[in-house]
Design an enzyme around this catalytic site. Structure first.
Site, short mmCIF file in Angstrom:
data_model
loop_
_atom_site.label_atom_id
_atom_site.label_comp_id
_atom_site.label_asym_id
_atom_site.label_seq_id
_atom_site.Cartn_x
_atom_site.Cartn_y
_atom_site.Cartn_z
N SER A 41 17.64 -32.77 43.67
CA SER A 41 17.02 -31.80 42.78
C SER A 41 16.09 -30.90 43.57
O SER A 41 15.80 -31.15 44.74
CB SER A 41 16.23 -32.52 41.67
N GLU A 94 19.42 -24.64 32.53
CA GLU A 94 19.33 -23.57 33.52
C GLU A 94 20.60 -22.73 33.50
O GLU A 94 21.71 -23.28 33.58
CB GLU A 94 19.12 -24.16 34.91
N ASP A 147 9.85 -27.28 34.70
CA ASP A 147 8.67 -26.69 35.32
C ASP A 147 8.47 -25.22 34.91
O ASP A 147 7.35 -24.78 34.70
CB ASP A 147 8.70 -26.83 36.85
N THR A 148 9.56 -24.47 34.75
CA THR A 148 9.41 -23.09 34.28
C THR A 148 8.83 -23.02 32.87
O THR A 148 8.26 -22.00 32.47
CB THR A 148 10.76 -22.34 34.30
N GLY A 163 16.24 -28.11 45.02
CA GLY A 163 16.66 -27.48 46.25
C GLY A 163 16.79 -28.41 47.45
O GLY A 163 17.17 -27.96 48.53
N ARG A 203 2.90 -28.15 45.14
CA ARG A 203 2.44 -27.40 43.97
C ARG A 203 1.26 -28.14 43.36
O ARG A 203 1.38 -29.28 42.92
CB ARG A 203 3.58 -27.28 42.96
N GLU A 221 22.73 -25.98 35.31
CA GLU A 221 22.34 -27.39 35.26
C GLU A 221 21.50 -27.66 34.03
O GLU A 221 21.08 -26.74 33.32
CB GLU A 221 21.56 -27.78 36.53
#
Length: 435
Positions: free
Chosen positions: A182, A302, A322-323, A184, A405, A315
């Site tokens: 996940s 997504e 998170d978005t 990336g 993050r 996906e």
């Protein structure tokens, strides 16, 4: 396992795992019959859901691989363990005896999770859905081959030779990803055949759980002429399935950096995006119900919007996305509040996903990624939040090692551009020292 106990009596409260169909008691988390929720993974998204569950009177235990994770700081109790270790996870379930189990990470012993569901625990959204969404191969087969959703051309490969053949079939440029990773991790963009070997190596060594020693299958898919990406938060609850307005996003190296809602879409595009998201979640929930599970919770679907205006399924995250942190500024009920309601069996209808914004206003989020090695200290917060319509969530993660993050800036503006600029200004005004 390491334990921090705020409530010593709760650990022995339940003699058996209750049925998810039962009306669960709420309001006495430290009493004799609390509704017991266990988080597997305790990051910033789990922290927000934990707060929402506690507002509704549930008891929460937050587990993670390290102590001091964001959700652990606000839960009634926490545990530290390797959740991919079947014996440790089974011992955790036996000790905590949760009514509801909320997986927040991918590295979980899925067989133990399925066993807990079979024993009567409610896995969110279900053990079957968690297993499907962790595996890009199973998810893509369901979405494209069973549900007929539009996707990029793709092939699967279990060896370097199969990957070379698959890349030739889908064409260059293409994207290579591990099927079980996940954010990336292990992903490569391949523009010519001479880069395939390096992409295979990156998929094996850069993926999550790369140290387990097994060979990961990969997906290779055509690099679509992408114009933008969307997330459609989709909620499955006791009242059925509803979708939120599409969220626009910007990513770097597969990780979210900005999001905004509502995303400005041409006529009919938002509806098409929501239809794809609803179909995907309906298919997943049908799998859950066939296995005797509820399928309740928030899903982050997504999507790709191509330069010709077509929309493709990409996906699904079987949890808040998170978005979707932008919903803390855009919607009356954030994705975290919606998730808490859904998993407790409370109804979520179209009216519950309404905006909290006047017409013409847009909300934006801006991820704050910190580099360094040590503890992150935020200063100049007063100046950063001096502008009306801005907000900040500091995740309170214990340390940074490399890049991590650590917070998100939120803003509301007159249109997308204004909101994004205001959120970015909050992030840029902060002073962050790592020491």
């Amino acid at each position: 396992m390491t334990e921090h106990a705020v409530n010593t009596s709760a650990a022995s409260a339940a003699d058996s795992i209750s049925s998810p169909a039962a009306a669960r008691p709420l309001g006495t988390p430290l009493g004799k019959r609390p509704t017991r929720v266990l988080f597997l993974g305790s990051g910033e998204l789990g922290k927000e859901v934990t707060i929402e569950l506690m507002r509704l009177g549930a008891w929460v235990c937050a587990a993670d691989s390290y102590a001091g994770a964001p959700a652990q700081q606000v839960a009634h109790e926490y545990r530290v363990l390797d959740m991919a270790n079947a014996a440790e996870l089974k011992a955790l379930f036996d000790e905590v005896r949760p009514d509801i189990i909320v997986p927040e990470v991918e590295a979980i012993a899925t067989d133990v999770l399925a066993g807990a569901a079979a024993a009567g625990a409610q896995v969110v959204p279900s053990a079957e859905i968690a297993a499907i969404c962790m595996d890009r191969e199973r998810l893509r087969v369901l979405a494209h081959e069973e549900l007929g959703l539009p996707t990029t051309p793709y092939r699967f490969a279990g060896s370097l030779e199969e990957l070379r053949a698959g890349a030739e079939e889908v064409g260059y440029p293409c994207v290579v990803k591990p099927v079980m990773s996940s954010s990336g991790h292990g992903q490569s963009v391949v523009r010519a055949a001479d880069a395939i070997d390096a992409a295979w190596t990156e998929a094996q060594e850069g993926r999550r759980a790369s140290g387990e020693g097994d060979v990961s299958r990969v997906i290779v898919e055509a690099l679509a002429p992408l114009e933008r990406e969307l997330t459609v938060l989709t909620v499955s609850s006791s009242a059925g399935i509803v979708t939120c307005a599409p969220i626009g996003q910007r990513q770097e190296s597969g990780d979210y950096r900005e999001s905004w809602q509502p995303a400005a879409e041409p006529d009919g595009e938002a509806e098409r995006a929501q239809d794809i998201a609803r179909t995907a979640v309906e298919g997943l929930v049908a799998k859950a119900k066939a296995a005797g599970e509820t399928g309740w919770g928030v899903f982050g679907v997504e999507l790709f919007v191509l330069t010709d205006g077509s929309i493709l399924f990409n996906e699904v995250s079987p949890r808040p996305h998170d978005t979707g942190m932008v919903t803390m500024a855009s919607q009356r009920l954030s994705e975290f509040a919606l998730h808490a309601r859904a998993i407790l069996g409370l109804p979520v209808t179209a009216g519950h996903v309404a905006f909290a914004l006047p017409a013409g206003e847009v909300a934006a989020s801006h991820a704050i990624v910190v580099a360094g090695d040590g503890e992150a200290e935020f200063t100049n917060v007063a100046e950063a939040l001096a502008e009306p319509g801005t907000d900040l969530r500091i995740f309170a993660k214990p340390e940074v090692h490399g890049h991590r993050r650590m917070a998100v800036a939120l803003a509301v503006g007159q249109g997308e551009a204004d909101a994004r600029v205001k959120a970015a200004r909050v992030a840029e005004t902060l002073d962050i020292d790592v020491r």
